[in-house]
Design a protein around this motif. Structure first.
Motif, PDB file in Angstrom:
ATOM      1  N   ARG A   1      15.204 -44.990  17.111  1.00 14.36           N
ATOM      2  CA  ARG A   1      13.938 -45.108  16.379  1.00 14.36           C
ATOM      3  C   ARG A   1      13.183 -46.296  16.967  1.00 14.36           C
ATOM      4  NH1 ARG A   1      14.144 -40.140  14.839  1.00 14.36           N
ATOM      5  NH2 ARG A   1      15.769 -39.664  13.306  1.00 14.36           N
TER       6      ARG A   1
ATOM      7  N   PHE B  69      24.161 -42.137  17.002  1.00 14.34           N
ATOM      8  CA  PHE B  69      23.052 -43.053  16.795  1.00 14.34           C
ATOM      9  C   PHE B  69      21.772 -42.406  17.342  1.00 14.34           C
ATOM     10  CE2 PHE B  69      26.716 -45.867  16.783  1.00 14.34           C
ATOM     11  CZ  PHE B  69      26.459 -46.653  15.675  1.00 14.34           C
ATOM     12  N   ILE B  70      20.708 -42.460  16.537  1.00 12.18           N
ATOM     13  CA  ILE B  70      19.438 -41.838  16.901  1.00 12.18           C
ATOM     14  C   ILE B  70      18.399 -42.935  17.096  1.00 12.18           C
ATOM     15  CG2 ILE B  70      17.671 -40.181  16.219  1.00 12.18           C
ATOM     16  CD1 ILE B  70      19.774 -38.884  14.395  1.00 12.18           C
TER      17      ILE B  70
ATOM     18  N   ARG C  10      19.704 -39.346  21.319  1.00 10.64           N
ATOM     19  CA  ARG C  10      20.948 -39.364  20.550  1.00 10.64           C
ATOM     20  C   ARG C  10      22.074 -39.915  21.417  1.00 10.64           C
ATOM     21  NH1 ARG C  10      20.579 -35.840  16.059  1.00 10.64           N
ATOM     22  NH2 ARG C  10      22.817 -35.409  16.105  1.00 10.64           N
TER      23      ARG C  10
ATOM     24  N   GLU D  72      25.423 -39.652  11.209  1.00  8.67           N
ATOM     25  CA  GLU D  72      24.217 -40.038  11.937  1.00  8.67           C
ATOM     26  C   GLU D  72      23.640 -41.340  11.379  1.00  8.67           C
ATOM     27  OE1 GLU D  72      21.521 -36.739  11.902  1.00  8.67           O
ATOM     28  OE2 GLU D  72      22.718 -35.568  13.316  1.00  8.67           O
ATOM     29  N   ARG D  73      23.289 -42.238  12.285  1.00  7.20           N
ATOM     30  CA  ARG D  73      22.701 -43.523  11.914  1.00  7.20           C
ATOM     31  C   ARG D  73      21.506 -43.802  12.824  1.00  7.20           C
ATOM     32  NH1 ARG D  73      25.341 -42.581   8.247  1.00  7.20           N
ATOM     33  NH2 ARG D  73      27.026 -43.770   7.257  1.00  7.20           N
ATOM     34  N   ASP D  74      20.444 -44.416  12.268  1.00  3.41           N
ATOM     35  CA  ASP D  74      19.278 -44.791  13.067  1.00  3.41           C
ATOM     36  C   ASP D  74      19.576 -46.051  13.876  1.00  3.41           C
ATOM     37  OD1 ASP D  74      17.838 -42.664  12.119  1.00  3.41           O
ATOM     38  OD2 ASP D  74      16.776 -43.814  10.585  1.00  3.41           O
TER      39      ASP D  74
ATOM     40  N   GLU E  81      11.998 -41.997  21.570  1.00  5.99           N
ATOM     41  CA  GLU E  81      12.279 -41.764  20.152  1.00  5.99           C
ATOM     42  C   GLU E  81      13.067 -40.468  20.008  1.00  5.99           C
ATOM     43  OE1 GLU E  81      11.406 -42.344  15.802  1.00  5.99           O
ATOM     44  OE2 GLU E  81      10.919 -43.639  17.511  1.00  5.99           O
ATOM     45  N   GLY E  82      14.165 -40.537  19.252  1.00  9.59           N
ATOM     46  CA  GLY E  82      14.974 -39.344  19.024  1.00  9.59           C
ATOM     47  C   GLY E  82      16.150 -39.189  19.963  1.00  9.59           C
TER      48      GLY E  82
ATOM     49  N   HIS F 192      17.359 -48.782  15.591  1.00  7.98           N
ATOM     50  CA  HIS F 192      15.993 -49.275  15.723  1.00  7.98           C
ATOM     51  C   HIS F 192      15.897 -50.186  16.945  1.00  7.98           C
ATOM     52  CE1 HIS F 192      14.610 -47.674  11.854  1.00  7.98           C
ATOM     53  NE2 HIS F 192      15.824 -47.974  11.410  1.00  7.98           N
TER      54      HIS F 192
ATOM     55  N   LYS G 159      10.505 -49.225  17.200  1.00  7.21           N
ATOM     56  CA  LYS G 159       9.726 -50.122  16.356  1.00  7.21           C
ATOM     57  C   LYS G 159       8.288 -50.196  16.871  1.00  7.21           C
ATOM     58  CE  LYS G 159      13.725 -53.166  15.566  1.00  7.21           C
ATOM     59  NZ  LYS G 159      14.237 -54.547  15.759  1.00  7.21           N
TER      60      LYS G 159
END
Length: 313
Positions: free
Chosen positions: A214, A211-212, A191, A139-141, A188-189, A143, A216
């Motif tokens: 997020r 990828f999640i 996936r 899992e990776r954020d 947000e959130g 942005h 800004k």
């Protein structure tokens, strides 16, 4: 080595490629030295390896079918051969374990599912079945700006992962570009899953890369589900007498919103359809909600207080 490769694999000459693989799988597991206690299993295992290597290769199989073992190992007779691969002599490398590993994949072929006629193979009297499992998700954020989530965009992400080289014995690190199409209205959130794009290994299923989203922070707006919150300062005079507020939108417009109500500390102005696009239907939008920060005067003269009291009576 038996003279008849088909007899060795217990199949006929009309066998398909799938039949050849199925026969080798069944017999190689049965006569592998680690699993068989029968006399002559080592020799039979070697015969199976050679038979499979020939019959699974279209050119070797064609030569063997037409010219037999003599033509395969001695070379095609001059009146038939024209040079090149078809007339070259064949010799088995003599390592049936190598053939076995190449067929099943990995340095340890016994760390995969082995079934003979849908029955788990038994080694040394004990049932041994190792299920090939998938690695946990990576899992990776991701942005993203509010503009990205409002308008939509495409993001290119380079990853480096381990891939198995041809033959399945070694691996190397290679780069790959993953493309993410960001849809208007993502929250947000959210996936985004790239199936089996993780590191490859001989005895495991590559992990999914996830990828999640997020979000800004934005200099003008806060997001509340599908609504956009806009905050502005006004004077007490404006709050009591009315005014207009200009709101620049993410898509480049300028909204002029008249405020004719008395603005009290809990008051907010709702502008329908000027919020975030709805993910399910981007043609529809949430609301724009304007909150007001009323700036009260720090001091009032006696005369001003008198005028206010008179005006509010």
């Amino acid at each position: 080595m038996a003279d008849d490769y088909y007899q060795t694999l217990e199949i006929n000459k009309n066998a398909t490629d799938a039949d050849i693989k199925k026969a080798y799988r069944r017999l190689a597991l049965k006569f592998h030295p680690k699993s068989s206690k029968e006399a002559g299993s080592t020799e039979r295992f070697s015969q199976l390896g050679e038979a499979y290597e020939v019959l699974s290769d279209p050119r070797k199989k064609a030569t063997y079918d037409k010219f037999g073992l003599e033509g395969l190992k001695g070379g095609i007779p001059p009146e038939f051969g024209r040079g090149g691969a078809w007339s070259s002599k064949y010799a088995y490398h003599g390592d049936p374990e190598k053939t076995f590993k190449q067929f099943f994949g990995g340095d340890n072929p016994f760390a995969v599912d082995f079934y003979t006629n849908d029955v788990p193979l038994q080694f040394g009297g004990l049932q041994s079945v190792v299920v090939k499992t998938q690695d946990p998700p990576i899992e990776r954020d991701l942005h993203l700006s509010l503009d990205d989530l409002f308008l939509g965009c495409t993001k290119k992400i380079k990853i480096s992962r381990r891939v198995m080289n041809e033959g399945g014995y070694t691996s190397s690190i290679k780069d790959k570009i993953l493309s993410i199409d960001v849809n208007p209205g993502w929250k947000e959130g959210t996936r985004i899953v790239f199936s089996k794009e993780g590191d490859q290994g001989p005895n495991s299923i590559p992990a999914d890369i996830v990828f999640i989203v997020r979000q800004k922070s934005h200099p003008l707006f806060e997001r509340q589900d599908d609504d956009l919150i806009y905050k502005t300062q006004i004077s007490l005079e404006m709050a009591l007498t009315g005014f207009s507020v200009n709101v620049p939108t993410i898509d480049g417009r300028l909204l002029n919103i008249p405020i004719n109500d008395i603005v009290h500390p809990r008051y907010s102005k709702v502008v329908p359809g000027e919020g975030m696009p709805l993910f399910q239907d981007p043609s529809q939008r949430g609301d724009l909600i304007i909150h007001f920060d009323i700036q009260f005067p720090e001091k009032l003269s006696v005369d001003r207080k008198h005028l206010i009291k008179k005006a509010l009576k």
